[in-house]
Design a protein around this motif. Structure first.
Motif, PDB file in Angstrom:
ATOM      1  N   ILE A 189       0.774  -1.151  -0.167  1.00 17.54           N
ATOM      2  CA  ILE A 189       0.005   0.076  -0.108  1.00 17.54           C
ATOM      3  C   ILE A 189       1.003   1.360   0.374  1.00 17.54           C
ATOM      4  O   ILE A 189       0.522   1.487  -0.856  1.00 17.54           O
ATOM      5  CB  ILE A 189      -0.788   0.102   0.929  1.00 17.54           C
ATOM      6  N   GLU A 190       1.629   1.322   0.725  1.00 23.90           N
ATOM      7  CA  GLU A 190       2.689   2.580   0.908  1.00 23.90           C
ATOM      8  C   GLU A 190       4.067   2.666   0.281  1.00 23.90           C
ATOM      9  O   GLU A 190       4.172   3.459   0.141  1.00 23.90           O
ATOM     10  CB  GLU A 190       2.920   2.632   2.899  1.00 23.90           C
ATOM     11  N   GLU A 191       4.664   1.759   0.105  1.00 26.91           N
ATOM     12  CA  GLU A 191       5.798   1.209  -0.550  1.00 26.91           C
ATOM     13  C   GLU A 191       6.255   1.679  -2.363  1.00 26.91           C
ATOM     14  O   GLU A 191       5.392   0.916  -3.065  1.00 26.91           O
ATOM     15  CB  GLU A 191       6.903   0.868  -0.327  1.00 26.91           C
ATOM     16  N   PRO A 192       5.906   2.477  -2.652  1.00 31.28           N
ATOM     17  CA  PRO A 192       5.672   3.349  -4.188  1.00 31.28           C
ATOM     18  C   PRO A 192       7.501   2.080  -4.839  1.00 31.28           C
ATOM     19  O   PRO A 192       7.561   1.775  -6.118  1.00 31.28           O
ATOM     20  CB  PRO A 192       6.835   4.275  -4.492  1.00 31.28           C
ATOM     21  N   ASP A 193       8.687   2.193  -3.933  1.00 30.33           N
ATOM     22  CA  ASP A 193       8.761   0.924  -4.818  1.00 30.33           C
ATOM     23  C   ASP A 193      10.146  -0.055  -3.290  1.00 30.33           C
ATOM     24  O   ASP A 193      10.428   0.540  -2.117  1.00 30.33           O
ATOM     25  CB  ASP A 193      11.141   1.916  -4.824  1.00 30.33           C
ATOM     26  N   ILE A 194       9.419  -1.845  -3.390  1.00 29.40           N
ATOM     27  CA  ILE A 194      10.269  -2.182  -3.071  1.00 29.40           C
ATOM     28  C   ILE A 194      11.365  -3.078  -2.901  1.00 29.40           C
ATOM     29  O   ILE A 194      11.846  -2.538  -1.412  1.00 29.40           O
ATOM     30  CB  ILE A 194       8.651  -3.702  -2.836  1.00 29.40           C
ATOM     31  N   VAL A 195      12.444  -2.588  -3.384  1.00 25.81           N
ATOM     32  CA  VAL A 195      13.473  -3.247  -3.633  1.00 25.81           C
ATOM     33  C   VAL A 195      13.781  -2.047  -2.403  1.00 25.81           C
ATOM     34  O   VAL A 195      15.051  -2.124  -1.859  1.00 25.81           O
ATOM     35  CB  VAL A 195      13.939  -3.461  -4.938  1.00 25.81           C
ATOM     36  N   LYS A 196      13.688  -0.649  -3.226  1.00 27.26           N
ATOM     37  CA  LYS A 196      14.398   0.607  -2.442  1.00 27.26           C
ATOM     38  C   LYS A 196      14.008   0.702  -1.039  1.00 27.26           C
ATOM     39  O   LYS A 196      15.039   1.458  -0.108  1.00 27.26           O
ATOM     40  CB  LYS A 196      13.599   1.949  -3.436  1.00 27.26           C
ATOM     41  N   ALA A 197      13.090   0.629  -0.892  1.00 26.55           N
ATOM     42  CA  ALA A 197      11.915   0.261   1.345  1.00 26.55           C
ATOM     43  C   ALA A 197      13.244  -0.608   1.888  1.00 26.55           C
ATOM     44  O   ALA A 197      13.416  -0.544   2.680  1.00 26.55           O
ATOM     45  CB  ALA A 197      11.156  -0.115   0.768  1.00 26.55           C
ATOM     46  N   ILE A 198      13.210  -2.010   1.271  1.00 21.28           N
ATOM     47  CA  ILE A 198      14.391  -3.086   1.420  1.00 21.28           C
ATOM     48  C   ILE A 198      15.653  -3.061   2.193  1.00 21.28           C
ATOM     49  O   ILE A 198      16.204  -2.429   3.010  1.00 21.28           O
ATOM     50  CB  ILE A 198      14.122  -4.289   0.869  1.00 21.28           C
ATOM     51  N   THR A 199      16.260  -1.737   0.739  1.00 23.53           N
ATOM     52  CA  THR A 199      17.705  -1.840   0.966  1.00 23.53           C
ATOM     53  C   THR A 199      17.704  -0.245   1.896  1.00 23.53           C
ATOM     54  O   THR A 199      18.389  -0.103   2.596  1.00 23.53           O
ATOM     55  CB  THR A 199      18.239  -1.498  -0.269  1.00 23.53           C
ATOM     56  N   LEU A 200      16.792   0.178   1.824  1.00 23.89           N
ATOM     57  CA  LEU A 200      17.028   1.302   2.916  1.00 23.89           C
ATOM     58  C   LEU A 200      17.104   1.349   4.676  1.00 23.89           C
ATOM     59  O   LEU A 200      18.118   1.621   5.294  1.00 23.89           O
ATOM     60  CB  LEU A 200      15.422   1.812   2.522  1.00 23.89           C
ATOM     61  N   ALA A 201      16.157  -0.037   4.392  1.00 30.43           N
ATOM     62  CA  ALA A 201      16.330  -0.704   5.783  1.00 30.43           C
ATOM     63  C   ALA A 201      17.948  -1.575   5.984  1.00 30.43           C
ATOM     64  O   ALA A 201      17.847  -1.165   7.482  1.00 30.43           O
ATOM     65  CB  ALA A 201      14.681  -1.597   5.933  1.00 30.43           C
ATOM     66  N   GLY A 202      18.114  -2.078   4.782  1.00 29.42           N
ATOM     67  CA  GLY A 202      18.927  -2.590   5.463  1.00 29.42           C
ATOM     68  C   GLY A 202      19.575  -3.434   6.691  1.00 29.42           C
ATOM     69  O   GLY A 202      18.556  -4.967   7.178  1.00 29.42           O
ATOM     70  N   ASP A 203      20.587  -3.494   7.394  1.00 22.85           N
ATOM     71  CA  ASP A 203      20.470  -4.196   8.281  1.00 22.85           C
ATOM     72  C   ASP A 203      20.070  -3.716   9.490  1.00 22.85           C
ATOM     73  O   ASP A 203      20.007  -4.438  10.221  1.00 22.85           O
ATOM     74  CB  ASP A 203      21.875  -4.597   8.543  1.00 22.85           C
ATOM     75  N   LYS A 204      18.568  -2.240   9.297  1.00 25.04           N
ATOM     76  CA  LYS A 204      18.098  -2.738  10.836  1.00 25.04           C
ATOM     77  C   LYS A 204      16.718  -3.735  10.357  1.00 25.04           C
ATOM     78  O   LYS A 204      16.026  -3.693  11.277  1.00 25.04           O
ATOM     79  CB  LYS A 204      17.125  -0.990  10.398  1.00 25.04           C
ATOM     80  N   GLY A 231      15.270  -7.303  -3.452  1.00 20.22           N
ATOM     81  CA  GLY A 231      15.898  -6.445  -2.253  1.00 20.22           C
ATOM     82  C   GLY A 231      16.317  -6.890  -0.396  1.00 20.22           C
ATOM     83  O   GLY A 231      17.570  -6.241  -0.404  1.00 20.22           O
ATOM     84  N   LEU A 232      15.557  -7.993  -1.025  1.00 22.73           N
ATOM     85  CA  LEU A 232      16.339  -9.598   0.575  1.00 22.73           C
ATOM     86  C   LEU A 232      18.106  -9.742   0.569  1.00 22.73           C
ATOM     87  O   LEU A 232      18.581  -9.799   0.752  1.00 22.73           O
ATOM     88  CB  LEU A 232      15.464 -10.009   0.257  1.00 22.73           C
ATOM     89  N   GLU A 233      17.943 -10.305  -1.407  1.00 26.68           N
ATOM     90  CA  GLU A 233      19.484 -10.256  -1.438  1.00 26.68           C
ATOM     91  C   GLU A 233      20.437  -9.351  -1.186  1.00 26.68           C
ATOM     92  O   GLU A 233      21.608  -9.482  -0.812  1.00 26.68           O
ATOM     93  CB  GLU A 233      19.075 -10.845  -2.608  1.00 26.68           C
ATOM     94  N   ALA A 234      19.893  -7.891  -2.049  1.00 25.77           N
ATOM     95  CA  ALA A 234      21.411  -6.903  -1.582  1.00 25.77           C
ATOM     96  C   ALA A 234      21.539  -6.623   0.099  1.00 25.77           C
ATOM     97  O   ALA A 234      22.768  -6.014  -0.333  1.00 25.77           O
ATOM     98  CB  ALA A 234      20.425  -6.044  -2.206  1.00 25.77           C
ATOM     99  N   ILE A 235      20.641  -6.891   1.173  1.00 18.57           N
ATOM    100  CA  ILE A 235      20.748  -7.053   2.037  1.00 18.57           C
ATOM    101  C   ILE A 235      21.316  -7.746   3.019  1.00 18.57           C
ATOM    102  O   ILE A 235      21.975  -7.748   4.190  1.00 18.57           O
ATOM    103  CB  ILE A 235      19.854  -6.114   2.619  1.00 18.57           C
ATOM    104  N   ASP A 236      21.624  -8.831   2.005  1.00 22.02           N
ATOM    105  CA  ASP A 236      21.711 -10.404   2.478  1.00 22.02           C
ATOM    106  C   ASP A 236      20.893 -11.098   3.326  1.00 22.02           C
ATOM    107  O   ASP A 236      21.446 -10.848   5.409  1.00 22.02           O
ATOM    108  CB  ASP A 236      23.359 -10.422   2.922  1.00 22.02           C
ATOM    109  N   TYR A 237      20.246 -10.627   3.934  1.00 24.92           N
ATOM    110  CA  TYR A 237      18.675 -10.837   4.783  1.00 24.92           C
ATOM    111  C   TYR A 237      19.006 -12.208   5.720  1.00 24.92           C
ATOM    112  O   TYR A 237      18.944 -13.238   4.525  1.00 24.92           O
ATOM    113  CB  TYR A 237      17.354 -10.987   4.303  1.00 24.92           C
ATOM    114  N   LYS A 238      18.683 -12.183   6.581  1.00 25.94           N
ATOM    115  CA  LYS A 238      18.920 -13.284   7.424  1.00 25.94           C
ATOM    116  C   LYS A 238      18.267 -13.781   8.018  1.00 25.94           C
ATOM    117  O   LYS A 238      18.205 -14.757   9.226  1.00 25.94           O
ATOM    118  CB  LYS A 238      20.247 -13.482   8.336  1.00 25.94           C
TER     119      LYS A 238
END
Length: 287
Positions: A189-204, A231-238
């Motif tokens: 609903i809120e994020e124009p760009d899912i990849v950008k939102a996830i990478t912005l969150a980063g390690d947080k 997005g998840l792969e870009a931040i190496d989400y664990k």
């Protein structure tokens, strides 16, 4: 992508009680490694029995909170803050007893507090949330726990709607225990760009909840699952990826989240098909 998949017990029932552990064997049989427990009333949970069931079925656990009108860190009346603190303290104890590493949810304000307020009023409420969450982070950190703050869509919150909003809140809290949870339903609903939102969150970003854009079974709607993957792969989400949706059979909860009809043939079918889709998605074989 190496991730663990989980499912919230809200998919079947509410509130979570000790008896809800009857779902654990089914959740395990479906293939899930994690059960997400939403704590509405800590008094309904015998943590010893729940821990025994988690061990028997070899399930990890995540704990999230429910923040109704009485749990509001932004309220003018400080008694609401005290109610929130007591509830969160109980939830942190449950995290410790069950082996969860963080407590998650939109704990900055009451869910459903969505109004058009002045910039001055919003600043007052933002500062209250920051001050109170600084105290929560100290409580959590002292127990070796993090908190995962969840942005909600505009119809459920006027304070924190996006990953960027959550990052600003985390920055102002200024405690390493302050982390983030993202929920795909709200993001769609809120994020124009899912990849950008996830990478912005980063390690947080330490937790991700998912369902379809209409709260239905993953893989049956309009969600850009490829973008979530990128997005998840870009931040190496664990962290984990957990399905969160709800049953129309529990009227109070269904009313709160505006689910007026079944979203799948059955809740079991929802969970089973959702797992199959997410397993293929994580392995990059969805196409």
């Amino acid at each position: 992508m190496e991730i663990k998949l989980g499912v919230s017990t809200w998919l079947w029932s509410s509130p979570f009680t000790t008896e809800t552990i009857a779902l654990f064997p089914k959740i395990k049989e479906m293939g899930y490694e994690i059960v997400e427990i939403p704590v509405e009333d800590p008094a309904l949970i015998d943590v010893k029995k729940v821990k025994e069931a988690l061990d028997i079925y070899d399930l990890d656990v995540t704990i999230c909170g429910a923040f109704g009108p009485s749990r509001d860190f932004t309220n003018d009346d400080s008694s609401y803050h005290n109610t929130s603190f007591e509830y969160i303290k109980s939830c942190l104890a449950i995290c410790n007893d069950l082996g969860a590493s963080f407590f998650a949810g939109p704990m900055y304000s009451a869910v459903g507090k969505a109004r058009l307020v002045s910039a001055e009023q919003k600043k007052i409420e933002w500062d209250r949330a920051v001050t109170n969450l600084q105290k929560v982070c100290k409580l959590a950190a002292a127990q070796g726990l993090d908190i995962a703050l969840e942005p909600l869509n505009r119809f459920e919150s006027d304070l924190v709607n996006t990953a960027e909003d959550a990052l600003l809140l985390i920055k102002d809290i200024n405690n390493p225990a302050a982390k983030m949870l993202l929920d795909g339903f709200h993001m769609n609903i809120e994020e124009p760009d899912i990849v950008k939102a996830i990478t912005l969150a980063g390690d947080k970003l330490i937790h991700l909840q998912v369902s379809e854009n209409y709260r239905g079974t993953p893989g049956t709607g309009q969600t850009r699952w490829d973008d979530y993957k990128l997005g998840l792969e870009a931040i190496d989400y664990k962290g984990a990826v957990c399905i969160e949706s709800f049953t129309p059979n529990v009227k109070e909860l269904a009313g709160a989240v505006c689910i007026w009809k079944p979203l799948a043939e059955s809740q079991d079918r929802f969970a089973r098909d959702g797992f199959k889709f997410l397993k293929k998605w994580a392995a990059n074989t969805t196409n």
